[in-house]
Each structure stands twice: as C-alpha cells, then as structure tokens.
Write a protein that holds these residues in place. Sequence first.
Motif, PDB file in Angstrom:
ATOM      1  N   GLU A 127       1.145  -1.461  -0.515  1.00 31.13           N
ATOM      2  CA  GLU A 127      -0.110  -0.301   0.291  1.00 31.13           C
ATOM      3  C   GLU A 127       0.745   0.754   0.390  1.00 31.13           C
ATOM      4  OE1 GLU A 127      -2.758   0.135   2.714  1.00 31.13           O
ATOM      5  OE2 GLU A 127      -3.176  -2.221   2.244  1.00 31.13           O
ATOM      6  N   LYS A 128       1.716   1.109   0.812  1.00 29.90           N
ATOM      7  CA  LYS A 128       2.796   2.280   0.398  1.00 29.90           C
ATOM      8  C   LYS A 128       3.428   2.831  -0.401  1.00 29.90           C
ATOM      9  CE  LYS A 128       4.452   3.178   5.538  1.00 29.90           C
ATOM     10  NZ  LYS A 128       4.815   4.114   6.220  1.00 29.90           N
ATOM     11  N   ALA A 129       3.440   1.549  -1.102  1.00 30.51           N
ATOM     12  CA  ALA A 129       4.663   1.578  -2.436  1.00 30.51           C
ATOM     13  C   ALA A 129       3.728   2.036  -3.169  1.00 30.51           C
ATOM     14  CB  ALA A 129       5.266   0.373  -2.683  1.00 30.51           C
ATOM     15  N   LEU A 130       2.204   1.883  -3.378  1.00 35.04           N
ATOM     16  CA  LEU A 130       1.341   1.813  -4.593  1.00 35.04           C
ATOM     17  C   LEU A 130       1.111   3.849  -4.374  1.00 35.04           C
ATOM     18  CD1 LEU A 130      -0.965  -1.146  -5.086  1.00 35.04           C
ATOM     19  CD2 LEU A 130       1.035   0.116  -6.487  1.00 35.04           C
ATOM     20  N   GLU A 131       0.677   3.642  -2.890  1.00 36.00           N
ATOM     21  CA  GLU A 131       0.456   5.341  -2.545  1.00 36.00           C
ATOM     22  C   GLU A 131       1.361   5.981  -2.916  1.00 36.00           C
ATOM     23  OE1 GLU A 131      -1.132   5.249   1.411  1.00 36.00           O
ATOM     24  OE2 GLU A 131       0.018   7.612   1.918  1.00 36.00           O
ATOM     25  N   GLU A 132       2.575   6.191  -2.691  1.00 33.76           N
ATOM     26  CA  GLU A 132       4.439   6.759  -3.587  1.00 33.76           C
ATOM     27  C   GLU A 132       4.019   6.704  -4.639  1.00 33.76           C
ATOM     28  OE1 GLU A 132       4.764   8.566  -0.622  1.00 33.76           O
ATOM     29  OE2 GLU A 132       6.101   8.853  -2.185  1.00 33.76           O
ATOM     30  N   ARG A 133       3.294   6.476  -5.395  1.00 32.94           N
ATOM     31  CA  ARG A 133       2.915   5.762  -6.794  1.00 32.94           C
ATOM     32  C   ARG A 133       2.981   7.161  -7.324  1.00 32.94           C
ATOM     33  NH1 ARG A 133       0.480   1.253 -10.171  1.00 32.94           N
ATOM     34  NH2 ARG A 133      -0.958   2.379  -9.471  1.00 32.94           N
ATOM     35  N   SER A 134       0.816   6.456  -7.128  1.00 28.22           N
ATOM     36  CA  SER A 134       0.353   7.523  -7.054  1.00 28.22           C
ATOM     37  C   SER A 134       0.890   9.377  -7.010  1.00 28.22           C
ATOM     38  CB  SER A 134      -1.161   7.212  -7.040  1.00 28.22           C
ATOM     39  OG  SER A 134      -0.795   7.362  -5.656  1.00 28.22           O
ATOM     40  N   ARG A 135       1.429   9.119  -5.855  1.00 27.74           N
ATOM     41  CA  ARG A 135       1.777  10.678  -5.740  1.00 27.74           C
ATOM     42  C   ARG A 135       2.885  11.215  -7.042  1.00 27.74           C
ATOM     43  NH1 ARG A 135       3.447  10.405   0.298  1.00 27.74           N
ATOM     44  NH2 ARG A 135       1.403  10.333   1.231  1.00 27.74           N
ATOM     45  N   THR A 136       3.552  11.190  -7.304  1.00 27.42           N
ATOM     46  CA  THR A 136       4.462  11.750  -8.295  1.00 27.42           C
ATOM     47  C   THR A 136       4.310  10.400  -9.361  1.00 27.42           C
ATOM     48  OG1 THR A 136       6.837  10.588  -8.095  1.00 27.42           O
ATOM     49  CG2 THR A 136       5.546  12.659  -6.465  1.00 27.42           C
ATOM     50  N   PRO A 137       5.057  11.196 -10.982  1.00 29.07           N
ATOM     51  CA  PRO A 137       5.738  10.447 -11.956  1.00 29.07           C
ATOM     52  C   PRO A 137       6.749   9.858 -12.041  1.00 29.07           C
ATOM     53  CG  PRO A 137       5.545  12.360 -12.349  1.00 29.07           C
ATOM     54  CD  PRO A 137       5.081  13.184 -11.328  1.00 29.07           C
ATOM     55  N   ASP A 138       7.483  10.096 -10.711  1.00 28.06           N
ATOM     56  CA  ASP A 138       9.257   9.666 -11.429  1.00 28.06           C
ATOM     57  C   ASP A 138       8.993   8.497 -10.631  1.00 28.06           C
ATOM     58  OD1 ASP A 138       9.917  12.461 -11.117  1.00 28.06           O
ATOM     59  OD2 ASP A 138      10.016  12.269  -9.585  1.00 28.06           O
ATOM     60  N   THR A 139      10.151   7.296 -10.835  1.00 31.67           N
ATOM     61  CA  THR A 139      10.617   6.285 -10.651  1.00 31.67           C
ATOM     62  C   THR A 139      10.467   6.100  -9.292  1.00 31.67           C
ATOM     63  OG1 THR A 139      11.132   5.651 -13.156  1.00 31.67           O
ATOM     64  CG2 THR A 139      11.290   4.172 -11.017  1.00 31.67           C
ATOM     65  N   LEU A 140       9.797   5.310  -8.340  1.00 35.80           N
ATOM     66  CA  LEU A 140      10.341   4.933  -6.826  1.00 35.80           C
ATOM     67  C   LEU A 140      10.779   2.890  -7.388  1.00 35.80           C
ATOM     68  CD1 LEU A 140       8.893   5.404  -4.390  1.00 35.80           C
ATOM     69  CD2 LEU A 140       6.931   3.788  -5.347  1.00 35.80           C
ATOM     70  N   PHE A 141      12.725   3.283  -6.127  1.00 35.00           N
ATOM     71  CA  PHE A 141      12.829   2.230  -6.064  1.00 35.00           C
ATOM     72  C   PHE A 141      12.597   2.107  -4.985  1.00 35.00           C
ATOM     73  CE2 PHE A 141      14.562   4.981  -8.435  1.00 35.00           C
ATOM     74  CZ  PHE A 141      15.352   4.327  -9.828  1.00 35.00           C
ATOM     75  N   THR A 142      11.933  -0.127  -4.454  1.00 34.65           N
ATOM     76  CA  THR A 142      12.796  -0.590  -3.149  1.00 34.65           C
ATOM     77  C   THR A 142      13.895  -1.128  -3.047  1.00 34.65           C
ATOM     78  OG1 THR A 142      12.205  -2.898  -4.212  1.00 34.65           O
ATOM     79  CG2 THR A 142      10.391  -1.331  -4.160  1.00 34.65           C
ATOM     80  N   LEU A 143      13.809  -1.053  -2.281  1.00 34.55           N
ATOM     81  CA  LEU A 143      15.353  -2.009  -1.490  1.00 34.55           C
ATOM     82  C   LEU A 143      15.283  -3.177  -1.333  1.00 34.55           C
ATOM     83  CD1 LEU A 143      17.661  -0.503   0.708  1.00 34.55           C
ATOM     84  CD2 LEU A 143      18.024  -0.607  -1.415  1.00 34.55           C
ATOM     85  N   GLY A 144      16.050  -4.133  -2.260  1.00 34.76           N
ATOM     86  CA  GLY A 144      15.524  -5.406  -3.303  1.00 34.76           C
ATOM     87  C   GLY A 144      13.875  -5.559  -3.296  1.00 34.76           C
ATOM     88  N   PRO A 145      13.453  -6.520  -3.945  1.00 34.37           N
ATOM     89  CA  PRO A 145      12.322  -7.441  -4.017  1.00 34.37           C
ATOM     90  C   PRO A 145      11.310  -6.720  -3.667  1.00 34.37           C
ATOM     91  CG  PRO A 145      13.506  -9.532  -3.997  1.00 34.37           C
ATOM     92  CD  PRO A 145      14.448  -7.879  -3.308  1.00 34.37           C
TER      93      PRO A 145
END
Length: 564
Positions: free
Chosen positions: A20-38
């Motif tokens: 949910e945090k990842a998807l929420e962040e993704r919807s906030r800006t058009p920039d690429t989001l990174f995760t430390l490992g899968p």
Amino acid sequence: MSVIVSRTAGFCMGVRRAMEKALEERSRTPDTLFTLGPLIHNPHVLDILRRNRVLEVSEESAEAGSRVIIRAHGVAPPVRRKLAERSCIVIDATCPKVARVQKMALRAGEAGRQVVIAGDKDHAEVRGILGHALAGGVCISTVEEARSLELDSPALLVAQTTFSEESFAEIAGALRGRHLDIEVQDTICDATSERQEEARRMALEMDAIVIVGGRTSANTRRLAEIITGLGTPAFLVEDEGEIPPEVSRYETIGVTAGASTPNWLISRVAERLVEMQARGVRWLLWRCLAFLVRSNLLVALSALALTLLSVLWQRLQPGFRVLAVPPLYLFGIHLLNTFSESQAQEINEPAQKMFMQQNRAWLMPLAWMSLGIALLLASLGSLWAGVLTASAIILGLLYQVRIPFARVQLIRIPGSKDLFTAGAWAVFTCCIPALIAEGRLLPSAFMASAIVFSITMVRALAYDLKDLQGDRMVGKETIPIYLGMRWSSVLSTSLIVLAAGLATVALALGVFPPAGALALLLPAHALVYLRLFQSRRVSGAVLFSATVDGFFPILGLLALAFLP
Ligand code: SF4
C-alpha cells in the motif's frame, strides 16, 4: 470433490502495508520509485510493479536523491546510513513486528548480550536483525547447529518472523538443554503461526494441497515442507498455469498461499482447480456457468429477474417492452464496460479477458445492438423512458473518456463506478418499466428503486472487495480502496439493513402487494454471500458471480408465479 481455500492464505499485514505504501507513493508523483530488493517474493506482482514504475535497486546502486522504499523485511542500520549519505528520500515500510525484533536485538546488544536468530541465513529480514545486534549475532537454521553453537556471552534467542514453529521449538529446546545463559523469545509472527497451523489441519483433512506463491518466498516453501512432512502431497505453483494435471485426480484439494501471494492469484488457482476437477455433467454445468458469467448473459438474466420483481411490487402489467428494455440496456452497457477494463481484468480475471478477446467479433456488435434495441423499445413505450435511456447510454459511454473542457474523467471520481452502476440498475429495473407501463412514477417506483439501489450497491461493493488488491495495483479508485475494508463492510451492512427496512415499510403500508414480501429475500441473500465470501467458501470469479448474481433469476421465477 471439493476445493477449499485456506482462510489465512495471502498477504500478511506487513506485506499488505508495504504494498500500500509503494502504490500510494507511486500515485503521488510520476517519478520512478525504487525498492531495496524485491518488495515482495512473488514474480507476478513484481512484474506488475515494474510495469508501473516501481523498480528494484540495491543500496549500492540507489541514485542520489531518489525515492527508496525499505520493504517489510527491514534493513540493518548501515544500509540506512548509506541511503542517508546519498540524500535518498526513504519510505520506511518495515513491518512493525519486524521492527520490534530489531529493537529487541538492539537492546540485547546494548546490554552486551549476543543475539541468536533461528532463521534462514540469507534472508533479508535476518540480515537486518543481525545488523542491529551490536555485540554480534549469529543465525542458526537447524537443531544440529543449536547443539554445536558456541556462545561467548549471555545471549538472546529470537526467530525470523516467518520461521517454522516446530523448528524453533526444537532449536530452543536444544539450547535450553545445554544449560546455556540464553533468554528465549518466540518472535514468530501470529500470521505465520496461524497460516502454518491451518496448513497442518488442511493437510490432515484433504487429499492434496496446492500452495500458491513464489519459489523464492521462504514462508511459502516452509508451508510445502510442513505439508509434505505430514505425508500429504503438496504442489507449489506460482500461478494457475503451473498446476500439474495429476492434481485433478484428488477428490479433495486444499489451497493455501504464502504471505506474499495476492488474493487474485489464489482465486485464479482455485478456479482452475474447480474446472480441472469437474467431470461429465459437472463439467458441462461448469462450462455453461462460465459462459453465462463471462459473456455477461447472467447480468442480463439478473436484470430481467429484478424487473419481474419490480413489476410485481409496482402492480404493473408485464408487457414485452416493460420486460425487455432493462436487460437489454444493462447487458449492453456491462459488456462495453467489460471490454474497456483491460488492465484490471488482466490481473483479476484473465480467463474473462481471454474470453472477451476470443469472442470480440460477435460480442461487441451484440452490445451495441442491445443498446440500440433498448433505446428503440423505450422510446416507443414512452417519451420519458426514451429520454432516460438515451441519457444513460451517453453517460455510460462518457464514463471512461475525458470530458472536453470540463477536464474531468468520471471514472476518476472515487466510487463513481459503483454509484453509476447501482443507479442504472435502480432506474432501469424500476423507473423505466413504470414509465413504459403507466407513463408516470408512483410512490411504489421510488420505494422499489431505493431497494434495488441498496442491493446493487452491496453487489458492486462485493465485486470491489473481491478485486481489491488487483484494482489497487492498477490505480482504480473503488469505494473499498477509498474507505478501506472495514468501513466498506459497515457500508454494505448498512445498505442491507436499509433495503430490509424499506421493504418492510413498503409491505406494512401496502405500497407493495403481500407477494412483494419476496423483497425480503434480497437482503437475506446479500448477507449470505458476504458471509461466504469473508469465510472464503467461494473463490474464483465464476463461482463468485454465480453466487452473487445466480440467485436473482431464481427470485425472478418466484415473482413470475405471482404476476397476472
Ligand atoms: S509475516 Fe508477520 S512479521 Fe513478517 S512481514 Fe508479515 S506481518 Fe510482518
């Protein structure tokens, strides 16, 4: 022959929170989001995330200033420091339960105690916890390692949150038996122990178990070990395409899944198993049911059934136009919407998507023809019915497109789909028949509309809840995504109570005839399917639709018996 889905299968709280945090962040800006490992140990989910600008990165390769998510497993303090040195924007999705174990390791280290973790040496969570153990830490995975472990100081034993309960008990027993100065803290997460306990129960009750999850997921592999350890055949699959044909020879099959398996994959595997198990007449029935659901013909039948019920409630004459317009419009518009929902459908119901693609040549013209005939019949029946039908068709077509000058897209309004759908069902099954038959709307039409609106809202919410995780992945704005599971359930229950209350008042005041008491079966049915859905007795898109919509035609037949 049966397929039972484990109640505890699927995302645990920590994984769901990280997603949910990842998807929420993704919807906030058009920039690429990174995760430390899968972010999650599931190739399907990772593939969808990659397509949606959420990419994996290591602490060494994280670009300066980039947005980086720490996943549920957490990280060791030096990793955080490295990210801070590069001015990365850190979004911490460490599971609170993992963070608690990290704190325990930190405090033990500060007190000069060594930390022993029972877990998988290469697991990211274990590395993160060991990184908090200042006085040094060690990971052991087997009882043999526990027997030969050398400790230089008093120690604390904790467990990787997804470690096996049995193995942890054995390791703790072996260490205690050696009279070492070691404090034992069972930090296995409740979600893990409940899942393992249920897998054990299912393994003893069922002929075979199918485990859905990524092969790289430690907790998924652990479920397979537990089940095979009890002598029950276990099949680990990543999706429905991997189910081996020999599974179909088992009479009873249990389905469980690891903590990183989304509901949509569990549901697709369960549906495929039901299909594979069906033989002879059952197979024929299954194919017919799947056809009715995937072609939306079940929607048309349900619309006809609700129209019959509303005609009964309103004491209308059931003429051809009265009964034909609602199913034609609702069938046509649902079919067009199904064609346009490609991204969510690919995740939630790939079998339906494939069906639509294979049959597009005749389904698309059929949808337009249904809408055209509905408009013609409604206009011939009454001017207002024609105007309403034309407006509904235009609204249905505008729903997905950006309205020029207004800069809005109706589909982007949270919950709009559910409200429009329920509104269309209410207007078409209650108001249009009254306008065609009587040329006006009596109080019974408003009462009937309110009941149908409430019931079809509950229906729409149930479909949304089923598809919640998949919809969230593609950024759909449904009511359960906006309100959350809990408040959506409260809303569903309130609507059911409202429908039951309205039906009772309409009967008591004589607005509906006594035979209109059939209305009370609608909220009762909604309560039953929500209960079945929550307890996971119904899984897979076809069985779900059959349970939710399949009751309406039965109710329609009952209503038919009371019509003139
Ligand atoms: S298994 Fe438990 S501790 Fe581990 S991430 Fe999930 S909820 Fe958190």
